[in-house]
Every structure is written in C-alpha cells, then in structure tokens.
Design a protein around this motif. Structure first.
Motif, PDB file in Angstrom:
ATOM      1  N   CYS A 115       0.835  -1.179   0.000  1.00 35.12           N
ATOM      2  CA  CYS A 115       0.000   0.000   0.000  1.00 35.12           C
ATOM      3  C   CYS A 115       0.880   1.243   0.000  1.00 35.12           C
ATOM      4  O   CYS A 115       1.886   1.302   0.704  1.00 35.12           O
ATOM      5  CB  CYS A 115      -0.873  -0.020   1.247  1.00 35.12           C
ATOM      6  SG  CYS A 115      -2.142   1.217   1.198  1.00 35.12           S
ATOM      7  N   TRP A 116       0.478   2.174  -0.790  1.00 34.32           N
ATOM      8  CA  TRP A 116       1.219   3.429  -0.848  1.00 34.32           C
ATOM      9  C   TRP A 116       0.260   4.502  -1.337  1.00 34.32           C
ATOM     10  O   TRP A 116      -0.487   4.277  -2.290  1.00 34.32           O
ATOM     11  CB  TRP A 116       2.415   3.291  -1.801  1.00 34.32           C
ATOM     12  CG  TRP A 116       3.231   4.529  -1.946  1.00 34.32           C
ATOM     13  CD1 TRP A 116       3.848   5.232  -0.956  1.00 34.32           C
ATOM     14  CD2 TRP A 116       3.505   5.216  -3.163  1.00 34.32           C
ATOM     15  NE1 TRP A 116       4.509   6.296  -1.482  1.00 34.32           N
ATOM     16  CE2 TRP A 116       4.318   6.318  -2.837  1.00 34.32           C
ATOM     17  CE3 TRP A 116       3.155   5.001  -4.501  1.00 34.32           C
ATOM     18  CZ2 TRP A 116       4.780   7.215  -3.794  1.00 34.32           C
ATOM     19  CZ3 TRP A 116       3.622   5.894  -5.449  1.00 34.32           C
ATOM     20  CH2 TRP A 116       4.424   6.987  -5.097  1.00 34.32           C
ATOM     21  N   LYS A 117       0.290   5.590  -0.675  1.00 33.78           N
ATOM     22  CA  LYS A 117      -0.625   6.683  -1.009  1.00 33.78           C
ATOM     23  C   LYS A 117      -2.070   6.210  -1.020  1.00 33.78           C
ATOM     24  O   LYS A 117      -2.847   6.521  -1.913  1.00 33.78           O
ATOM     25  CB  LYS A 117      -0.274   7.282  -2.367  1.00 33.78           C
ATOM     26  CG  LYS A 117       1.025   8.052  -2.380  1.00 33.78           C
ATOM     27  CD  LYS A 117       1.288   8.577  -3.770  1.00 33.78           C
ATOM     28  CE  LYS A 117       2.517   9.453  -3.786  1.00 33.78           C
ATOM     29  NZ  LYS A 117       2.351  10.701  -3.055  1.00 33.78           N
ATOM     30  N   GLU A 118      -2.358   5.428  -0.041  1.00 37.08           N
ATOM     31  CA  GLU A 118      -3.716   4.947   0.150  1.00 37.08           C
ATOM     32  C   GLU A 118      -4.239   4.122  -1.008  1.00 37.08           C
ATOM     33  O   GLU A 118      -5.441   4.014  -1.239  1.00 37.08           O
ATOM     34  CB  GLU A 118      -4.674   6.102   0.449  1.00 37.08           C
ATOM     35  CG  GLU A 118      -4.286   6.815   1.733  1.00 37.08           C
ATOM     36  CD  GLU A 118      -5.223   7.941   2.073  1.00 37.08           C
ATOM     37  OE1 GLU A 118      -6.347   7.933   1.567  1.00 37.08           O
ATOM     38  OE2 GLU A 118      -4.801   8.815   2.830  1.00 37.08           O
ATOM     39  N   ARG A 119      -3.314   3.622  -1.758  1.00 37.69           N
ATOM     40  CA  ARG A 119      -3.727   2.712  -2.833  1.00 37.69           C
ATOM     41  C   ARG A 119      -2.851   1.480  -2.786  1.00 37.69           C
ATOM     42  O   ARG A 119      -1.747   1.502  -2.261  1.00 37.69           O
ATOM     43  CB  ARG A 119      -3.551   3.390  -4.206  1.00 37.69           C
ATOM     44  CG  ARG A 119      -4.578   4.441  -4.516  1.00 37.69           C
ATOM     45  CD  ARG A 119      -4.365   4.965  -5.918  1.00 37.69           C
ATOM     46  NE  ARG A 119      -4.466   3.901  -6.917  1.00 37.69           N
ATOM     47  CZ  ARG A 119      -4.098   4.051  -8.188  1.00 37.69           C
ATOM     48  NH1 ARG A 119      -3.618   5.192  -8.612  1.00 37.69           N
ATOM     49  NH2 ARG A 119      -4.213   3.040  -9.044  1.00 37.69           N
ATOM     50  N   MET A 120      -3.367   0.463  -3.393  1.00 37.10           N
ATOM     51  CA  MET A 120      -2.579  -0.759  -3.466  1.00 37.10           C
ATOM     52  C   MET A 120      -1.744  -0.747  -4.747  1.00 37.10           C
ATOM     53  O   MET A 120      -2.216  -0.348  -5.802  1.00 37.10           O
ATOM     54  CB  MET A 120      -3.506  -1.982  -3.491  1.00 37.10           C
ATOM     55  CG  MET A 120      -4.254  -2.209  -2.215  1.00 37.10           C
ATOM     56  SD  MET A 120      -3.156  -2.494  -0.851  1.00 37.10           S
ATOM     57  CE  MET A 120      -2.333  -3.971  -1.429  1.00 37.10           C
ATOM     58  N   TRP A 121      -0.519  -1.217  -4.589  1.00 36.98           N
ATOM     59  CA  TRP A 121       0.382  -1.350  -5.718  1.00 36.98           C
ATOM     60  C   TRP A 121       0.996  -2.745  -5.655  1.00 36.98           C
ATOM     61  O   TRP A 121       0.811  -3.466  -4.675  1.00 36.98           O
ATOM     62  CB  TRP A 121       1.494  -0.291  -5.642  1.00 36.98           C
ATOM     63  CG  TRP A 121       0.967   1.106  -5.614  1.00 36.98           C
ATOM     64  CD1 TRP A 121       0.585   1.808  -4.500  1.00 36.98           C
ATOM     65  CD2 TRP A 121       0.737   1.963  -6.725  1.00 36.98           C
ATOM     66  NE1 TRP A 121       0.138   3.063  -4.863  1.00 36.98           N
ATOM     67  CE2 TRP A 121       0.218   3.180  -6.231  1.00 36.98           C
ATOM     68  CE3 TRP A 121       0.915   1.823  -8.105  1.00 36.98           C
ATOM     69  CZ2 TRP A 121      -0.117   4.241  -7.051  1.00 36.98           C
ATOM     70  CZ3 TRP A 121       0.588   2.887  -8.923  1.00 36.98           C
ATOM     71  CH2 TRP A 121       0.066   4.083  -8.401  1.00 36.98           C
ATOM     72  N   CYS A 122       1.738  -3.023  -6.646  1.00 38.92           N
ATOM     73  CA  CYS A 122       2.373  -4.345  -6.639  1.00 38.92           C
ATOM     74  C   CYS A 122       3.731  -4.248  -7.327  1.00 38.92           C
ATOM     75  O   CYS A 122       3.871  -3.567  -8.342  1.00 38.92           O
ATOM     76  CB  CYS A 122       1.471  -5.335  -7.376  1.00 38.92           C
ATOM     77  SG  CYS A 122       2.212  -6.965  -7.598  1.00 38.92           S
ATOM     78  N   ILE A 123       4.701  -4.904  -6.738  1.00 42.72           N
ATOM     79  CA  ILE A 123       5.955  -5.115  -7.461  1.00 42.72           C
ATOM     80  C   ILE A 123       5.871  -6.523  -8.024  1.00 42.72           C
ATOM     81  O   ILE A 123       5.802  -7.498  -7.288  1.00 42.72           O
ATOM     82  CB  ILE A 123       7.187  -4.998  -6.537  1.00 42.72           C
ATOM     83  CG1 ILE A 123       7.308  -3.600  -5.946  1.00 42.72           C
ATOM     84  CG2 ILE A 123       8.453  -5.381  -7.307  1.00 42.72           C
ATOM     85  CD1 ILE A 123       7.676  -2.509  -6.928  1.00 42.72           C
ATOM     86  N   ASP A 124       5.844  -6.578  -9.321  1.00 42.59           N
ATOM     87  CA  ASP A 124       5.768  -7.876  -9.989  1.00 42.59           C
ATOM     88  C   ASP A 124       7.191  -8.283 -10.385  1.00 42.59           C
ATOM     89  O   ASP A 124       7.778  -7.709 -11.307  1.00 42.59           O
ATOM     90  CB  ASP A 124       4.866  -7.747 -11.229  1.00 42.59           C
ATOM     91  CG  ASP A 124       4.776  -9.060 -11.998  1.00 42.59           C
ATOM     92  OD1 ASP A 124       5.465 -10.031 -11.608  1.00 42.59           O
ATOM     93  OD2 ASP A 124       4.023  -9.110 -12.993  1.00 42.59           O
ATOM     94  N   ALA A 125       7.702  -9.259  -9.671  1.00 46.17           N
ATOM     95  CA  ALA A 125       9.059  -9.733  -9.949  1.00 46.17           C
ATOM     96  C   ALA A 125       9.019 -11.122 -10.579  1.00 46.17           C
ATOM     97  O   ALA A 125       9.957 -11.900 -10.443  1.00 46.17           O
ATOM     98  CB  ALA A 125       9.885  -9.729  -8.665  1.00 46.17           C
ATOM     99  N   ALA A 126       7.917 -11.424 -11.221  1.00 45.55           N
ATOM    100  CA  ALA A 126       7.786 -12.757 -11.818  1.00 45.55           C
ATOM    101  C   ALA A 126       8.795 -12.970 -12.936  1.00 45.55           C
ATOM    102  O   ALA A 126       9.229 -14.084 -13.199  1.00 45.55           O
ATOM    103  CB  ALA A 126       6.375 -12.962 -12.353  1.00 45.55           C
ATOM    104  N   GLN A 127       9.129 -11.881 -13.550  1.00 42.71           N
ATOM    105  CA  GLN A 127      10.074 -12.007 -14.650  1.00 42.71           C
ATOM    106  C   GLN A 127      11.457 -12.374 -14.135  1.00 42.71           C
ATOM    107  O   GLN A 127      12.026 -11.655 -13.298  1.00 42.71           O
ATOM    108  CB  GLN A 127      10.142 -10.667 -15.400  1.00 42.71           C
ATOM    109  CG  GLN A 127      11.072 -10.678 -16.569  1.00 42.71           C
ATOM    110  CD  GLN A 127      10.602 -11.663 -17.623  1.00 42.71           C
ATOM    111  OE1 GLN A 127       9.499 -11.544 -18.139  1.00 42.71           O
ATOM    112  NE2 GLN A 127      11.427 -12.652 -17.930  1.00 42.71           N
ATOM    113  N   GLU A 128      11.956 -13.447 -14.612  1.00 40.61           N
ATOM    114  CA  GLU A 128      13.298 -13.872 -14.206  1.00 40.61           C
ATOM    115  C   GLU A 128      14.303 -12.890 -14.797  1.00 40.61           C
ATOM    116  O   GLU A 128      14.355 -12.668 -15.997  1.00 40.61           O
ATOM    117  CB  GLU A 128      13.562 -15.277 -14.727  1.00 40.61           C
ATOM    118  CG  GLU A 128      14.855 -15.869 -14.277  1.00 40.61           C
ATOM    119  CD  GLU A 128      14.786 -16.468 -12.882  1.00 40.61           C
ATOM    120  OE1 GLU A 128      15.834 -16.758 -12.318  1.00 40.61           O
ATOM    121  OE2 GLU A 128      13.671 -16.641 -12.367  1.00 40.61           O
ATOM    122  N   ASP A 129      15.040 -12.287 -13.927  1.00 42.74           N
ATOM    123  CA  ASP A 129      16.089 -11.383 -14.413  1.00 42.74           C
ATOM    124  C   ASP A 129      17.290 -11.553 -13.489  1.00 42.74           C
ATOM    125  O   ASP A 129      17.342 -12.482 -12.719  1.00 42.74           O
ATOM    126  CB  ASP A 129      15.589  -9.928 -14.458  1.00 42.74           C
ATOM    127  CG  ASP A 129      15.106  -9.463 -13.104  1.00 42.74           C
ATOM    128  OD1 ASP A 129      15.435 -10.112 -12.093  1.00 42.74           O
ATOM    129  OD2 ASP A 129      14.389  -8.444 -13.032  1.00 42.74           O
TER     130      ASP A 129
END
Ligand code: SAM
Length: 567
Positions: free
Chosen positions: A85-99
């Motif tokens: 949650c950030w700035k009263e909203r939900m966000w997501c870090i999508d790290a599904a990509q293999e890097d």
C-alpha cells in the motif's frame, strides 16, 4: 574481519541502489540450496543490523493490473508478486520475470528472519527494500518473513518433520531433509536459548553455506539460471509430492525429471551451474495456466503465447495499469508527514497490521527513524510483509560498518526520498509486527481467516427478498458465509453459520473482485455472478450473497483499519 566505515546511511544506500537498479553483487551471491527451496541469496560479507541488503526489484504495477495478472499467471509466478500500500492505494511489485535481480530470490523464514522488508520512496516512486534485522554473518542466507501463515513450504516442512518422526526406518529418508533440519534447529534454539544467546537461526543457513562452499558449486549471480524454471520446477516437485496434480495434469518435462533425479543423486543438494537446469519452464507454466484457466478465460484474455514476456506485453497492451515513470505518481515534493501517512506495503497475500506509520528521512543528521510499516501480499500465496520497523535503524553508521561495495554513487546522490517504513497507510495498507497480526490482517488475507464463530442473519423482507445482516461487526475480519443459501421462501428467517473461506475461494474472489475491495466498493450481483461463473469450481460452494458479504467484510476491515490508524 576488518570493518570499514560505512559511507552512507542504510537509507541512502537503499536509495542509491534502488534508483540505479543495481544490487550489491559483490557482497551477495545466489546459491542453489536444494530442490525444496530452490535458490537462495547468501551474504558474502558480514552485515550490520540495519544495513540495507537488497531491493525486491520488479515491475511497479497497480493493484488492478496485479489482480489481472494473478488471473493469468501460474501460481508459481504469483508468488513473486508483492502487493503493498502506498498513497492509500494498493500497488504491486511484480518480480515474476526472471532477471538478474537478487531480491526476488530471497527465501522466506517466518521464524528467524534476518531481514525485514521496508518501503523506500526514491524519486517519487516506492521501492521495497530489505534491511538487516540483526547482524548477519558472511555465509548466512538472507531471509525475511513473507508474512501470512499458510505458505505451502511451511506446512510441508512441518509435515516432513512429523512424518519423519513417525515413519519406519524403511520409510524415513536416510538423510533428513533440509526443512526438517531447519525446523529442528530452530525448535531447539527457540526452546533452549534466548534471542541474545543465540544468533537468530544462522545455524541452518550456515550449514547450508558450509555444504555449498565445500562442494564448490556456488553460483554467482551471473551464473544463476536466468529462467524461472528452477523455482517452478521446485514448486512442481512440491506439488507433485503433495499429490495435487496427476501425472497427466503436470507434464513432467525432461528437465524436471532430470533435476529430480539429480537432486536425489546429489545428497549434498548442491548443483553446479551446469547441473542446475537452465530450462525455461515458462512455456510449461503457461501451458499449466492455460490448462487450469482455460475454462475461465477467453482466448483474448489469456495470451496464447508461451512467454511471460508476452503475457506481460499483452497486459500492457490491454491497458492496464503498468506504470511508466510518468504514470507513477510523482511525490518527491510531498511533505514528510504526508509521506508518513501514505506509506504502507504488501506482498502478494494480504495482511495488514495496525501500527502507526513513521517515516524516516534520508539525511545525515537524521538517522532514519523506524516506524511500523506494513507489507502485505495478496494472491494465492501472496506475501504478507511487514514493513514496519521495530529494529533500530539508527545505529551509528560511522562505527564498525563494513564497506558497501557498490556504494560509490550512493553518497553522491542524495535524493529527498523517504524511507517509508510504514505501515500505515491507510486502511488498507499496512501490516504490523508479526506478533500483532490484527483484524485486518486476517481479513485481507482471506486465507488467514480463522474459525471464529460469526453469524449472518438471513431475513426475509416484505417483498420476499432475503437480506443478510452482518452481525459480526466485532470481527470484521472474519469472512463469513451461508453454507447453503436458500430462497426466502424456504427459509423465512434463518441464521446461517459462517463457514471458513478456503484459500482457493479467497483467491478466486480476489482474482475478480479485488478492485472492489481496494476501492471500498461492494460489487453488485452482476459482477459477482460473473465471478461465480468463471470460478465455478473454486466457488462451487458459495453463492453470490456470501461473496458479497465476504467482500463487504473485507472492506469493513479496511475501513476499520483506517479508522484505527487515524488515516
Ligand atoms: C520469491 S521465490 C524465492 C526464490 C526461490 N527459492 C527460487 O529459487 O526462485 C519464492 C519461492 O521460493 C521457495 N521458498 C521460499 N522460501 C522457502 C522456504 N522457507 N522453504 C522452502 N521453499 C521456500 C518457494 O518455492 C517459493 O515459491
């Protein structure tokens, strides 16, 4: 070991690395641990309590996009999605990509983690960064608590422990599994020594590190397989052993069986970079995704191509909420107080905690003050991280600090960013300390809903429609449902007992209705029916009203949380 004066505060260090998207490649290394855990991240140098270790780097996307991707990703990929949650909203870090990034390879340790995830705001964007909860020795595995309570490997570790205690000698594997060893080590430590007396759980990672050192097959970050297949394979192995998929359901790719065979052969569980299969299981993953969701998604919705890249590209094409740097709210000008109030973090399964948010600033004379953060995770197995801080980040950085090898640039750039260690934020965001998982935790993490009694009254109105009255106000985190919803004619006035929401039910609801929850809107029958239609297997025992109330309850919990935290 010689210590070198730390050049930066941990916060500046984190910011410097986050803004340049670099890891401390000289201080950390990836090792293949075993088929159960897959890879892990290990310290090559000692770290001090409070040090910035690594960023959980990935693609910053909105909660809507995150929800959408969860609908199409294989569950082994969703584990890499970290909602916050950030700035009263939900966000997501999508790290599904293999890097090449290292943060995504950090494993879970909910008992003796040595790091903690925090949200750091740099150049107006949130980053998730791991900081040391205590001193970490060279050779130790970096871990943090994913949060939540029902990650499959935790159960599996327990099962293995129990099973090996009760099986006959023929049945018991001759060498205890790492998880068992770990559990044993941890139990012993916890039972007999105080936290001061015993370094927090380094024993297993040290054992692992030792094994790996001596067997020489440590993988450097460059050597780490670039495909996600390893964790996928590992997960598949677990799935298979858990009898959740038949052999028809899970095509055993040659690489998987090879790997399994290899794993069995290699008692030390260490594989060289050649031995670690490089195979790309995204196609398999995708095939699996398509198999399992073929009945739930139209061909337009499910990318037909095998790569995650393509899936992601598709996602971006379709609109949705991948954020470019311009799109991400730029908040460098926000006041410190605002940032404080806006902070909050999740990883992919929701859990929220209720401690007040405190930011800390990035300045030499103000050591970062820690405050409760919150991390949460949604989705299947979403991480519920706890971004708040109870450990002291304020240790004098000028004393006894080792050198941060990649820090040169760090001290030069001194952005105005905050580290939000936060929790806060808003209702929805936040988690709290592990010990105090609160109501919201449970509610957000539907899977975590416990078995408290909670009743829903079903009343018949004059027009013959049934209405449900939530009488569970005191426990808004409890999801509840009518086990069998009957028509008003059948029931007149009736009280249904709540039934615990199963993980798969929660996930099914979240896949389609998460945006209602995060935006505090109760879905209508139409939307719920759509969800029910698509998720007719997972939700076969639910009716639209029960889902409506589940969502409503989640919203209530979020609001309550907001109220409690005064945000
Ligand atoms: C974010 S990834 C971590 C990196 C992963 N080990 C790999 O090789 O890609 C999360 C996955 O690691 C595995 N994992 C993490 N913590 C674990 C633990 N404590 N025990 C067993 N497996 C774990 C699970 O398969 C989980 O899905």
């Amino acid at each position: 070991m010689a210590t070198i004066r730390r050049r930066n505060t941990p916060l500046k260090d984190a910011i410097a690395h986050a803004t340049r998207a670099i890891d401390k490649a000289r201080e950390l290394e990836v090792k293949y641990i075993n088929s159960f855990k897959g890879r892990g991240l290990f310290a090559k140098v000692p770290y001090q309590k409070g040090d910035f270790i690594v960023e959980y780097r990935g693609e910053l996307i909105s909660s809507q996009e995150s929800e959408r991707r969860r609908g199409i990703y294989h569950s082994k990929c969703t584990v890499f999605m970290f909602d916050f949650c950030w700035k009263e909203r939900m966000w997501c870090i999508d790290a599904a990509q293999e890097d090449d990034s290292l943060g995504r390879l950090v494993n879970d340790d909910h008992i003796y983690p040595n790091c903690k995830m925090k949200r750091v705001i740099a150049e107006g964007k949130p980053h998730l960064c791991l900081f040391a909860l205590r001193d970490i020795k060279a050779g130790e595995e970096i871990t943090y608590d994913y949060g939540g309570s029902d990650w499959p490997w935790r159960k599996q570790a327990k099962v293995q422990e129990t099973a090996s205690d009760t099986l006959s000698s023929e049945e018991v594997p001759q060498s205890p599994s790492p998880s068992k060893m770990q559990a044993k080590v941890q139990n012993t430590a916890a039972d007999t020594l105080s936290s001061e007396e015993v370094p927090q759980s380094p024993s297993f990672s040290e054992m692992q590190a030792k094994t790996q050192e001596t067997s020489a097959d440590t993988l450097s970050s460059e050597e780490v397989p670039q495909s996600p297949s390893l964790s996928e394979m590992q997960a598949k192995t677990q799935e298979t052993s858990a009898d959740t998929l038949s052999s028809e359901e899970v095509p055993q790719s040659p690489s998987l069986s090879e790997m399994q065979a290899k794993t069995q052969e290699t008692s030390a569980d260490t594989l060289s970079s050649e031995e670690v299969p490089q195979s790309p299981l995204f196609s398999e993953m995708q095939a699996k995704t398509q198999e399992t969701s073929a009945d739930t998604l139209s061909s337009e919705e499910v990318p037909q191509s095998p790569s995650l890249f393509e899936m992601q590209a598709k996602t971006q094409e379709t609109g949705a909420d991948t954020l470019s740097s311009e799109e991400v709210p730029q908040s460098p000008s926000l006041s410190h107080m605002q940032s404080l109030q806006e902070a909050g973090v999740f990883h992919s399964m929701k859990t929220i905690k209720s401690e007040p948010l405190v930011n800390y600033t990035d300045s030499d004379d103000e050591s970062p003050s820690i405050s409760p953060d919150q991390l949460k995770s949604t989705c299947q197995m979403t991480r519920q991280l706890d971004l708040d801080e109870h450990f002291d980040f304020t240790s004098d950085p000028s004393e006894n600090a080792h050198e941060d090898s990649d820090n040169e640039a760090a001290s030069e750039s001194e952005p105005q960013e905050n580290v939000d260690e936060d929790n806060d934020s808003g209702a929805a965001c936040g988690s709290g300390s592990q010990e105090s998982v609160d109501v919201l935790d449970d509610s957000i993490n539907g899977a975590a809903c416990k078995s408290q009694e909670c009743l829903v009254k079903c009343n018949q109105t004059e027009d013959g429609k049934a209405t449900l009255t939530d009488v569970s106000d005191s426990a808004p985190h409890q999801s509840f449902m009518a086990t069998t919803y009957k028509s008003p004619k059948q029931i007149g006035r009736q009280v249904f007992k709540r039934r615990k929401w199963e993980n798969e039910e929660v996930q099914a609801v979240e896949r389609h209705l998460m945006h209602f929850i995060t935006s505090c809107r109760v879905p209508g029958k139409l939307e719920i029916d759509k969800c029910l239609g698509v998720e007719n297997v997972a939700l076969k025992d639910r009716d639209w009203l029960s889902i409506k109330f589940y969502v409503k309850n989640r919203i209530t919990a979020l609001k309550r949380k907001a109220f409690e935290t005064g945000l």
